[in-house]
Design an enzyme around this catalytic site. Sequence first.
Site, short mmCIF file in Angstrom:
data_model
loop_
_atom_site.label_atom_id
_atom_site.label_comp_id
_atom_site.label_asym_id
_atom_site.label_seq_id
_atom_site.Cartn_x
_atom_site.Cartn_y
_atom_site.Cartn_z
CD GLU A 113 -2.51 -0.77 2.25
OE1 GLU A 113 -3.51 -2.14 2.55
OE2 GLU A 113 -2.18 -0.77 3.12
CB CYS A 121 3.01 7.16 3.21
SG CYS A 121 3.16 6.66 4.76
CB CYS A 166 5.00 -5.26 10.10
SG CYS A 166 6.18 -4.48 10.95
CB CYS A 198 2.51 -1.92 16.57
SG CYS A 198 3.88 -1.71 16.58
CB CYS A 243 -1.04 -1.76 13.22
SG CYS A 243 0.14 -1.47 11.49
N GLY A 246 5.12 -1.78 7.15
CA GLY A 246 6.78 -2.44 7.61
C GLY A 246 7.49 -1.48 8.47
CD GLU A 247 11.16 -0.50 11.97
OE1 GLU A 247 9.85 0.54 12.76
OE2 GLU A 247 12.35 0.05 12.23
CG LEU A 268 6.71 7.59 23.45
CD1 LEU A 268 8.47 7.02 22.67
CD2 LEU A 268 7.48 8.67 23.45
CG HIS A 269 2.48 5.03 18.63
ND1 HIS A 269 1.47 6.02 18.18
CD2 HIS A 269 2.94 3.88 17.47
CE1 HIS A 269 2.02 6.07 16.96
NE2 HIS A 269 3.04 4.30 16.87
CB CYS A 296 -0.57 1.26 6.75
SG CYS A 296 0.54 0.49 9.00
S1 SF4 Z 1 4.33 -0.99 10.31
FE1 SF4 Z 1 4.34 0.44 12.03
S2 SF4 Z 1 3.18 0.39 13.18
FE2 SF4 Z 1 2.54 -1.73 11.87
S3 SF4 Z 1 3.42 -3.18 13.25
FE3 SF4 Z 1 5.22 -2.76 11.48
S4 SF4 Z 1 6.20 -1.35 13.24
FE4 SF4 Z 1 4.18 -1.27 13.89
#
Ligand code: SF4
Length: 346
Positions: free
Chosen positions: A93, A106, A113, A117, A120, A159-160, A215-216, A333
């Site tokens: 995406e 973005c 991922c 989190c 997400c 993704g990270e 951070l969240h 996302c």
């Molecule tokens: S895409 Fe970003 S917010 Fe979602 S699980 Fe992965 S690191 Fe966390």
Amino acid sequence: MSKINLLNYTLMELEDVLTELGEKKFRALQIFEWLHQKQVTSFDEMSNLSKPLREKLKSQTQIPQIEVVRTQTDHQDGTQKMLYRFGDGEYAETVKMVYEHGSSVCISSQIGCRMGCTFCASTLGGLNRNLSAAEMLMQIYEIERNSGPVHSVVIMGMGEPFDNYSEFLRFVELINHPHGRNLGSRHITVSTCGLADKIKEFADLKTQINLAVSLHQARQEKRAEIMPIARKYDLETLKSACQYYISKTNRRITFEYGLIENKTDQMVDADALIGFCKGLLCHINLIPINPVADRNQKAPDKKRQYAFKNYLEKAGIPVSLRRTLGKNIDAACGQLRKKEEEICKQ
Ligand code: SF4
């Protein structure tokens, strides 16, 4: 034998490819400009190359293609979300947001991922694979071919990026290159959920790229509940990596802070956040979260959002409350991809 993917190659690597093909090195620069400046999708458009060279390139190399499967547009704010399909059938995406100063894209850096989190949708099926630098570029070039140059790029989609570090760095080298897309480093923002070791490695590169940290939550136990990465790198470790980054680059860090009702929006959370920010050159970006199907979480009401912001401001913390873009589409996302996969399974 699979064909060489030219879009993934740096200029120096392209020179080696051309030499191996028995061609002059300077052809590499011409091809690099066609791929990244003019963003062509076929060798036939490379008009300053001879026909035999174009035929040779066609038989031994490739310009990868990306397919737009679906586009959702929020007609209120102009946000567009694209679902792309790559050659192997995987989906990613990309979101294009429209601001007064230009558009921002973005992009995703992985398929899925593994960071887990809880707010997400991208992580619901785990990590499928990393995206290559070319696949990150393609998400941007496809938009630019259709609607002109974008002003900035944020690596904050699915993704990270620091979990795909070498391809992320390759992507930066390619998009930043003066003979390529030449997008300035200050127009690029990378966002991490807090991989402290990689933050330090990145600091050592002393780039002008903007760093955002998701951070969240600034209470260790609570953060670990919503972001498993906090168990590996606790807040103290994360803060020390951020201090290292600031000392090396003299650049401000943006902390992304998702406002989740009853999870991150209490005044005790604000106090912890103020404590975490103490001594850091930083800015807080408050984001009322988009609700995610399958995750029973939503943003607090407007009154609470502003109360939280005002509290931070009174403590002298630079803070902004982001308007929620793309509210009328699946803008959180991972949601569009998940939907598509569910449709495909039916
Ligand atoms: S895409 Fe970003 S917010 Fe979602 S699980 Fe992965 S690191 Fe966390």
